[in-house]
Motif scaffolding. Structure first.
Motif, PDB file in Angstrom:
ATOM      1  N   ASP A 120      48.595  66.484  54.810  1.00 50.60           N
ATOM      2  CA  ASP A 120      48.859  67.919  55.305  1.00 50.60           C
ATOM      3  C   ASP A 120      50.235  68.290  54.541  1.00 50.60           C
ATOM      4  O   ASP A 120      51.274  67.431  55.130  1.00 50.60           O
ATOM      5  N   GLY A 121      50.616  69.424  54.054  1.00 52.40           N
ATOM      6  CA  GLY A 121      51.924  69.950  53.582  1.00 52.40           C
ATOM      7  C   GLY A 121      52.266  69.361  52.450  1.00 52.40           C
ATOM      8  O   GLY A 121      53.629  69.536  51.787  1.00 52.40           O
ATOM      9  N   THR A 138      50.562  73.862  47.444  1.00 52.45           N
ATOM     10  CA  THR A 138      50.837  73.076  48.585  1.00 52.45           C
ATOM     11  C   THR A 138      49.650  72.950  49.439  1.00 52.45           C
ATOM     12  O   THR A 138      48.673  73.701  49.876  1.00 52.45           O
ATOM     13  N   THR A 139      49.335  71.885  49.934  1.00 49.12           N
ATOM     14  CA  THR A 139      48.030  71.227  50.552  1.00 49.12           C
ATOM     15  C   THR A 139      48.025  71.622  52.252  1.00 49.12           C
ATOM     16  O   THR A 139      49.079  71.366  52.651  1.00 49.12           O
ATOM     17  N   VAL A 140      46.888  72.364  52.479  1.00 49.54           N
ATOM     18  CA  VAL A 140      46.713  72.603  53.762  1.00 49.54           C
ATOM     19  C   VAL A 140      45.624  71.826  54.352  1.00 49.54           C
ATOM     20  O   VAL A 140      44.425  72.337  54.072  1.00 49.54           O
ATOM     21  N   LYS A 141      46.030  70.935  55.094  1.00 47.37           N
ATOM     22  CA  LYS A 141      44.680  70.128  55.503  1.00 47.37           C
ATOM     23  C   LYS A 141      43.985  70.792  56.687  1.00 47.37           C
ATOM     24  O   LYS A 141      44.452  71.161  57.654  1.00 47.37           O
ATOM     25  N   ASP A 142      42.536  70.930  56.504  1.00 50.08           N
ATOM     26  CA  ASP A 142      41.676  71.589  57.674  1.00 50.08           C
ATOM     27  C   ASP A 142      40.671  70.392  57.873  1.00 50.08           C
ATOM     28  O   ASP A 142      39.629  70.483  57.439  1.00 50.08           O
ATOM     29  N   GLY A 143      40.943  69.451  58.814  1.00 48.86           N
ATOM     30  CA  GLY A 143      39.707  68.624  58.932  1.00 48.86           C
ATOM     31  C   GLY A 143      39.779  67.641  58.036  1.00 48.86           C
ATOM     32  O   GLY A 143      40.665  67.111  57.322  1.00 48.86           O
ATOM     33  N   TYR A 144      38.613  67.548  57.184  1.00 48.60           N
ATOM     34  CA  TYR A 144      38.256  66.705  56.262  1.00 48.60           C
ATOM     35  C   TYR A 144      38.232  67.294  55.081  1.00 48.60           C
ATOM     36  O   TYR A 144      38.048  66.652  53.854  1.00 48.60           O
ATOM     37  N   VAL A 145      39.002  68.439  54.827  1.00 43.12           N
ATOM     38  CA  VAL A 145      38.867  69.450  53.662  1.00 43.12           C
ATOM     39  C   VAL A 145      40.387  69.992  53.329  1.00 43.12           C
ATOM     40  O   VAL A 145      40.982  70.078  54.596  1.00 43.12           O
ATOM     41  N   ALA A 146      40.695  70.355  52.166  1.00 43.35           N
ATOM     42  CA  ALA A 146      41.986  70.869  52.133  1.00 43.35           C
ATOM     43  C   ALA A 146      41.915  72.148  51.256  1.00 43.35           C
ATOM     44  O   ALA A 146      40.896  72.423  50.613  1.00 43.35           O
ATOM     45  N   ASP A 205      37.564  76.190  58.900  1.00 43.55           N
ATOM     46  CA  ASP A 205      37.597  76.765  60.366  1.00 43.55           C
ATOM     47  C   ASP A 205      37.472  78.216  60.223  1.00 43.55           C
ATOM     48  O   ASP A 205      38.437  79.171  59.190  1.00 43.55           O
ATOM     49  N   PRO A 206      36.543  79.048  61.053  1.00 44.02           N
ATOM     50  CA  PRO A 206      36.340  80.358  60.964  1.00 44.02           C
ATOM     51  C   PRO A 206      37.690  81.163  61.570  1.00 44.02           C
ATOM     52  O   PRO A 206      37.923  82.392  60.930  1.00 44.02           O
ATOM     53  N   GLU A 207      38.515  80.499  62.117  1.00 46.42           N
ATOM     54  CA  GLU A 207      39.755  81.012  62.590  1.00 46.42           C
ATOM     55  C   GLU A 207      40.837  80.920  61.965  1.00 46.42           C
ATOM     56  O   GLU A 207      41.959  81.380  62.138  1.00 46.42           O
ATOM     57  N   ALA A 208      40.767  79.810  61.005  1.00 44.65           N
ATOM     58  CA  ALA A 208      41.728  79.733  59.760  1.00 44.65           C
ATOM     59  C   ALA A 208      43.110  79.248  60.343  1.00 44.65           C
ATOM     60  O   ALA A 208      44.220  79.583  59.996  1.00 44.65           O
ATOM     61  N   VAL A 245      45.663  66.806  38.803  1.00 42.97           N
ATOM     62  CA  VAL A 245      44.425  66.998  39.203  1.00 42.97           C
ATOM     63  C   VAL A 245      44.070  66.964  40.886  1.00 42.97           C
ATOM     64  O   VAL A 245      44.523  65.722  41.339  1.00 42.97           O
ATOM     65  N   VAL A 246      43.760  67.954  41.047  1.00 42.18           N
ATOM     66  CA  VAL A 246      43.680  68.020  42.703  1.00 42.18           C
ATOM     67  C   VAL A 246      42.321  68.273  43.381  1.00 42.18           C
ATOM     68  O   VAL A 246      42.003  69.465  43.281  1.00 42.18           O
ATOM     69  N   PRO A 247      41.804  67.309  43.838  1.00 43.48           N
ATOM     70  CA  PRO A 247      40.534  67.806  44.605  1.00 43.48           C
ATOM     71  C   PRO A 247      40.631  68.143  46.066  1.00 43.48           C
ATOM     72  O   PRO A 247      41.794  68.359  46.565  1.00 43.48           O
ATOM     73  N   SER A 248      39.633  68.725  46.603  1.00 46.50           N
ATOM     74  CA  SER A 248      39.430  69.234  47.991  1.00 46.50           C
ATOM     75  C   SER A 248      39.428  68.241  49.057  1.00 46.50           C
ATOM     76  O   SER A 248      39.653  68.577  50.293  1.00 46.50           O
ATOM     77  N   HIS A 249      38.648  66.973  48.658  1.00 50.80           N
ATOM     78  CA  HIS A 249      38.498  66.261  49.753  1.00 50.80           C
ATOM     79  C   HIS A 249      39.092  64.624  49.723  1.00 50.80           C
ATOM     80  O   HIS A 249      39.036  63.740  50.296  1.00 50.80           O
ATOM     81  N   SER A 250      40.140  64.557  48.663  1.00 45.86           N
ATOM     82  CA  SER A 250      40.984  63.613  48.465  1.00 45.86           C
ATOM     83  C   SER A 250      42.277  63.905  47.982  1.00 45.86           C
ATOM     84  O   SER A 250      42.651  64.850  47.604  1.00 45.86           O
ATOM     85  N   GLY A 251      43.156  62.802  47.882  1.00 43.95           N
ATOM     86  CA  GLY A 251      44.689  63.158  47.399  1.00 43.95           C
ATOM     87  C   GLY A 251      44.432  63.468  45.842  1.00 43.95           C
ATOM     88  O   GLY A 251      43.486  63.197  45.309  1.00 43.95           O
ATOM     89  N   PRO A 252      45.575  63.690  45.123  1.00 37.55           N
ATOM     90  CA  PRO A 252      45.626  64.101  43.913  1.00 37.55           C
ATOM     91  C   PRO A 252      45.639  63.031  42.863  1.00 37.55           C
ATOM     92  O   PRO A 252      46.097  61.743  43.344  1.00 37.55           O
ATOM     93  N   ALA A 253      45.623  63.326  41.798  1.00 39.79           N
ATOM     94  CA  ALA A 253      45.624  62.219  40.643  1.00 39.79           C
ATOM     95  C   ALA A 253      46.647  62.799  39.617  1.00 39.79           C
ATOM     96  O   ALA A 253      46.806  63.798  39.255  1.00 39.79           O
ATOM     97  N   ARG A 254      47.880  61.941  39.059  1.00 39.73           N
ATOM     98  CA  ARG A 254      48.883  62.450  38.538  1.00 39.73           C
ATOM     99  C   ARG A 254      48.501  62.272  37.175  1.00 39.73           C
ATOM    100  O   ARG A 254      48.104  61.292  36.683  1.00 39.73           O
ATOM    101  N   GLY A 255      48.684  63.438  36.103  1.00 42.25           N
ATOM    102  CA  GLY A 255      48.291  63.384  35.043  1.00 42.25           C
ATOM    103  C   GLY A 255      46.718  63.255  34.664  1.00 42.25           C
ATOM    104  O   GLY A 255      46.047  63.624  35.422  1.00 42.25           O
ATOM    105  N   LEU A 256      46.437  63.300  33.399  1.00 42.50           N
ATOM    106  CA  LEU A 256      44.993  63.401  33.009  1.00 42.50           C
ATOM    107  C   LEU A 256      44.388  62.047  32.660  1.00 42.50           C
ATOM    108  O   LEU A 256      43.093  62.022  32.257  1.00 42.50           O
TER     109      LEU A 256
END
Length: 252
Positions: free
Chosen positions: A37-38, A45-53, A72-75, A232-243
């Motif tokens: 998160d953060g 900038t990553t915003v972690k919302d439980g198991y997803v970002a 989260d419906p209340e965000a 490369v930035v996924p929604s359920h894991s941290g990122p990968a640098r480069g390609l």
């Protein structure tokens, strides 16, 4: 009393089945680089919302936009992240949706000023007029509180407050899954996750409309990108640098 015994057995089977499914899902998401998160990753900038970002992007004109809106419906996590930057929901100019599963569009309604942008083909899934085809994803139907206000096509380049953002269609996880390129940072939604060994894999089959198509989309993505993509930035894991990880991915 016989019906009570059958009911108890049936209820037990449901519980066991649910526990088994929970274990299956947990095992499928094991071995991934954790979300932080953060974390600032390239342009986002990553915003972690439980198991997803979800991710905050900053436009040249001082406005902000999100990639996805969390579960989260209340965000609450998204609003807290904005507040830490001295911003409010009113400052969010757009939400770019990677795909229409419920854990990516949950908070949309808390940002009434935001343009909701997605691939046009994904709009019926986002609004709840269509149902996902993935074996597990089809069990959750969207409630209509999030609706696309701007449908785009593959390759579209958006101007968000002076910041260009480009769409790359990735059909497979859903029909309208898309990656968004912001500066040097590519947000790929659920089409890929990064493993602790540094590789990529697609989402578990149980969530996909078409796992084979999703893998093919991921395998062909590197050749479609412009020079200079650094993350490369996924929604359920941290990122990968480069390609390197993306170029090394081979569809099964």
């Amino acid at each position: 009393m016989r019906w009570k015994r059958w009911a108890a057995l049936g209820g037990g089977a449901v519980v066991v089945g649910m526990l088994g499914l929970g274990g299956l899902i947990a095992s499928m998401f094991g071995g991934l680089v954790p979300l932080v998160d953060g974390a600032v990753v390239g342009s986002l900038t990553t915003v972690k919302d439980g198991y997803v970002a979800a991710f905050i992007g900053h436009a040249a004109d001082g406005s902000v936009f999100f990639i996805d809106a969390g579960q989260d419906p209340e965000a609450e996590a998204l609003l807290a992240a904005l507040a830490s930057e001295g911003k409010t929901a009113a400052d969010v100019a757009a939400i770019l949706i990677t795909h229409g599963h419920t854990d990516h569009i949950g908070g949309c309604r808390r940002f009434p000023n935001a343009d909701i942008v997605a691939l046009a083909v994904e709009a019926p899934l986002i609004s709840g007029e269509a149902t996902a085809k993935g074996p597990l994803a089809r069990m959750a139907t969207n409630d209509g509180s999030c609706r696309v206000t701007r449908g785009v096509e593959d390759g579209a380049v958006l101007d968000l407050g002076g910041t260009p953002v480009r769409a790359f269609a990735l059909p497979g996880h859903t029909a309208g899954s898309v990656a968004w390129l912001v500066g040097d940072t590519l947000a790929v939604g659920d089409t890929a996750s990064v493993t602790t060994s540094g590789g990529l894999h697609t989402a578990p089959w149980i969530f996909n409309d078409d796992t084979e198509a999703s893998a093919a989309s991921l395998a062909g993505l590197a050749d479609r990108l412009p020079p200079g993509v650094a993350w490369v930035v996924p929604s359920h894991s941290g990122p990968a640098r480069g390609l390197e990880a993306l170029r090394s991915f081979v569809a099964p």
